[in-house]
Design a protein around this motif. Sequence first.
Motif, PDB file in Angstrom:
ATOM      1  N   ILE A 231     -33.089   3.457 -32.450  1.00 22.98           N
ATOM      2  CA  ILE A 231     -32.226   3.804 -31.319  1.00 22.98           C
ATOM      3  C   ILE A 231     -32.997   3.583 -30.025  1.00 22.98           C
ATOM      4  O   ILE A 231     -34.167   3.955 -29.911  1.00 22.98           O
ATOM      5  CB  ILE A 231     -31.763   5.274 -31.432  1.00 22.98           C
ATOM      6  CG1 ILE A 231     -30.979   5.472 -32.729  1.00 22.98           C
ATOM      7  CG2 ILE A 231     -30.920   5.674 -30.223  1.00 22.98           C
ATOM      8  CD1 ILE A 231     -30.642   6.930 -33.018  1.00 22.98           C
ATOM      9  N   TRP A 285     -26.718  14.773 -31.606  1.00 23.60           N
ATOM     10  CA  TRP A 285     -26.707  14.272 -30.238  1.00 23.60           C
ATOM     11  C   TRP A 285     -25.633  14.962 -29.398  1.00 23.60           C
ATOM     12  O   TRP A 285     -24.550  15.269 -29.903  1.00 23.60           O
ATOM     13  CB  TRP A 285     -26.421  12.774 -30.213  1.00 23.60           C
ATOM     14  CG  TRP A 285     -27.529  11.916 -30.731  1.00 23.60           C
ATOM     15  CD1 TRP A 285     -27.726  11.523 -32.019  1.00 23.60           C
ATOM     16  CD2 TRP A 285     -28.588  11.340 -29.963  1.00 23.60           C
ATOM     17  NE1 TRP A 285     -28.849  10.734 -32.121  1.00 23.60           N
ATOM     18  CE2 TRP A 285     -29.399  10.602 -30.856  1.00 23.60           C
ATOM     19  CE3 TRP A 285     -28.936  11.366 -28.626  1.00 23.60           C
ATOM     20  CZ2 TRP A 285     -30.522   9.910 -30.463  1.00 23.60           C
ATOM     21  CZ3 TRP A 285     -30.065  10.668 -28.207  1.00 23.60           C
ATOM     22  CH2 TRP A 285     -30.844   9.947 -29.114  1.00 23.60           C
ATOM     23  N   VAL A 287     -22.798  14.304 -27.101  1.00 27.16           N
ATOM     24  CA  VAL A 287     -22.000  13.086 -26.879  1.00 27.16           C
ATOM     25  C   VAL A 287     -20.918  13.367 -25.841  1.00 27.16           C
ATOM     26  O   VAL A 287     -20.223  14.384 -25.891  1.00 27.16           O
ATOM     27  CB  VAL A 287     -21.363  12.602 -28.200  1.00 27.16           C
ATOM     28  CG1 VAL A 287     -20.396  11.450 -27.944  1.00 27.16           C
ATOM     29  CG2 VAL A 287     -22.459  12.171 -29.174  1.00 27.16           C
ATOM     30  N   GLU A 305     -25.517  12.821 -36.634  1.00 27.67           N
ATOM     31  CA  GLU A 305     -25.572  11.372 -36.775  1.00 27.67           C
ATOM     32  C   GLU A 305     -24.849  10.873 -38.019  1.00 27.67           C
ATOM     33  O   GLU A 305     -24.459   9.695 -38.087  1.00 27.67           O
ATOM     34  CB  GLU A 305     -27.029  10.912 -36.808  1.00 27.67           C
ATOM     35  CG  GLU A 305     -27.837  11.468 -37.981  1.00 27.67           C
ATOM     36  CD  GLU A 305     -29.298  11.087 -37.945  1.00 27.67           C
ATOM     37  OE1 GLU A 305     -29.689  10.348 -37.017  1.00 27.67           O
ATOM     38  OE2 GLU A 305     -30.050  11.517 -38.835  1.00 27.67           O
ATOM     39  N   LEU A 360     -25.139   4.001 -32.818  1.00 27.21           N
ATOM     40  CA  LEU A 360     -26.299   4.077 -31.934  1.00 27.21           C
ATOM     41  C   LEU A 360     -27.335   2.998 -32.241  1.00 27.21           C
ATOM     42  O   LEU A 360     -28.142   2.642 -31.375  1.00 27.21           O
ATOM     43  CB  LEU A 360     -26.956   5.456 -32.046  1.00 27.21           C
ATOM     44  CG  LEU A 360     -26.097   6.669 -31.666  1.00 27.21           C
ATOM     45  CD1 LEU A 360     -26.917   7.948 -31.794  1.00 27.21           C
ATOM     46  CD2 LEU A 360     -25.545   6.534 -30.263  1.00 27.21           C
ATOM     47  N   PHE A 365     -26.576  -1.103 -27.725  1.00 30.65           N
ATOM     48  CA  PHE A 365     -26.310   0.290 -27.358  1.00 30.65           C
ATOM     49  C   PHE A 365     -27.600   0.923 -26.828  1.00 30.65           C
ATOM     50  O   PHE A 365     -28.641   0.874 -27.489  1.00 30.65           O
ATOM     51  CB  PHE A 365     -25.797   1.100 -28.556  1.00 30.65           C
ATOM     52  CG  PHE A 365     -25.198   2.420 -28.138  1.00 30.65           C
ATOM     53  CD1 PHE A 365     -23.831   2.563 -28.025  1.00 30.65           C
ATOM     54  CD2 PHE A 365     -26.009   3.508 -27.833  1.00 30.65           C
ATOM     55  CE1 PHE A 365     -23.268   3.781 -27.620  1.00 30.65           C
ATOM     56  CE2 PHE A 365     -25.467   4.711 -27.427  1.00 30.65           C
ATOM     57  CZ  PHE A 365     -24.087   4.855 -27.318  1.00 30.65           C
ATOM     58  N   VAL A 367     -28.988   4.605 -25.106  1.00 28.01           N
ATOM     59  CA  VAL A 367     -28.693   6.005 -24.781  1.00 28.01           C
ATOM     60  C   VAL A 367     -29.197   6.292 -23.378  1.00 28.01           C
ATOM     61  O   VAL A 367     -30.391   6.177 -23.100  1.00 28.01           O
ATOM     62  CB  VAL A 367     -29.356   6.971 -25.784  1.00 28.01           C
ATOM     63  CG1 VAL A 367     -29.086   8.416 -25.376  1.00 28.01           C
ATOM     64  CG2 VAL A 367     -28.852   6.703 -27.185  1.00 28.01           C
ATOM     65  N   PRO A 372     -25.385   9.963 -25.430  1.00 26.60           N
ATOM     66  CA  PRO A 372     -24.509   8.801 -25.651  1.00 26.60           C
ATOM     67  C   PRO A 372     -23.120   9.072 -25.080  1.00 26.60           C
ATOM     68  O   PRO A 372     -22.590  10.181 -25.199  1.00 26.60           O
ATOM     69  CB  PRO A 372     -24.458   8.673 -27.184  1.00 26.60           C
ATOM     70  CG  PRO A 372     -25.643   9.455 -27.677  1.00 26.60           C
ATOM     71  CD  PRO A 372     -25.856  10.548 -26.695  1.00 26.60           C
TER      72      PRO A 372
END
Length: 396
Positions: A231, A285, A287, A305, A360, A365, A367, A372
């Motif tokens: 990630i 995470w 989000v 996740e 992710l 992508f 973060v 995210p």
Amino acid sequence: MASTEVQNDSDDGMDEFMDKFKTQRYKKAFSEKNWEEEFSKVPMFMKTAPEEIDPQKYPELACLQSILHDEDRPPEEQAKSLKDEGNAFFKEKNYKKAVVSYTAALKKKCGDLELNAVLLTNRAASHFHLGNMRSALNDAAAAKKVKPDHLKASIRGAQCCIELRNFSDALQWCDEGLKAHPADNKLRELRAAADKHKRAAERDARKAKAKEKKLYGEKEALLAAIKDRGIKLLQPVRPRPQGSDSEDEDERSSAAMAQLSLDGLSSQEVTGAQVFLDEQGSMHWPVLLLYPEHQQSDFISAFCETNCFIDHLAVMFGEELPPWDTDRKYQPQNLQLYFEDEEKETLYQVDPEMPLLKILQRKRFFVKAGSPSFIVLVRGSMFLKQFLSGKKVHGL
């Protein structure tokens, strides 16, 4: 005969004056109503000094003040009078005026070192009660310089240092004062207090440092877990310091890059939550979901996740739809999700049944700010067509 006539005239005049005195009251005499107020204007009977001395209202006090400030007297006498004036204000807890009086006395620059030391410590005491600890400490230091063994200077200096949380300096003030006054109980008490505070501050500092080290270690472990998953964190942009050269940058590169990576995890200021690993090693995470059609947003504080978007959407848009969805279009099966690649100005569609980790891990992508974010649109809506118009879009 002439003298007898003069005497008779004088006696007649006195009789007339006395008769008049009996029938008319003295205009400036105290009355039953105002005698207390008038007494308070007489310097001998004043309980507190007035804020401003008006010569017309307080003629006697103004006269005394002019005597006090008589420039013809020696500087020592003037300074002593001003000191007494400052002491009077101090007793009344009028510390601002006390400072003014002590300052005026010091400006006389008399040669009496003992008096100057007293003026400085008295002004330090006034500043102390006003909360001006730095000014008080400066005056205590100046008094000590004038008279190194001055007890009150040592006491006031130690008190100021304790208030300023400079406990090591407070101990030094006490130790130096105790050399000249080994039996003084006040200095002994202050030293014990300073030592106690110093030990407590050192203990708190050790705890804070250990906690910081632990948190930093946890963040590094979390960062390693993120990198192991492939990630990518979008780092905050920091301007390069002016005047820095490549060698300086190389020396700081390792620590700087590590700190930048940790900064990329910082999302608490934005969302109030932060990515974390649970006891089973799964990553969660914070989000952010954005609804541009209605300028609304949603926040999932701990998106595991291994979970899919459809699991959360089924709960968020189940039986109770949000109040802003007046047309009831935001049904889970009607929603399309995208993430944005700001660098390439491209939108990538997201499969809502794909685990968050897989999303992710996608190549483009990143973060941002540790959280995210995804754009949520309604499939087939007019707004979706307008929103995607002119944008680069990669589908599933």
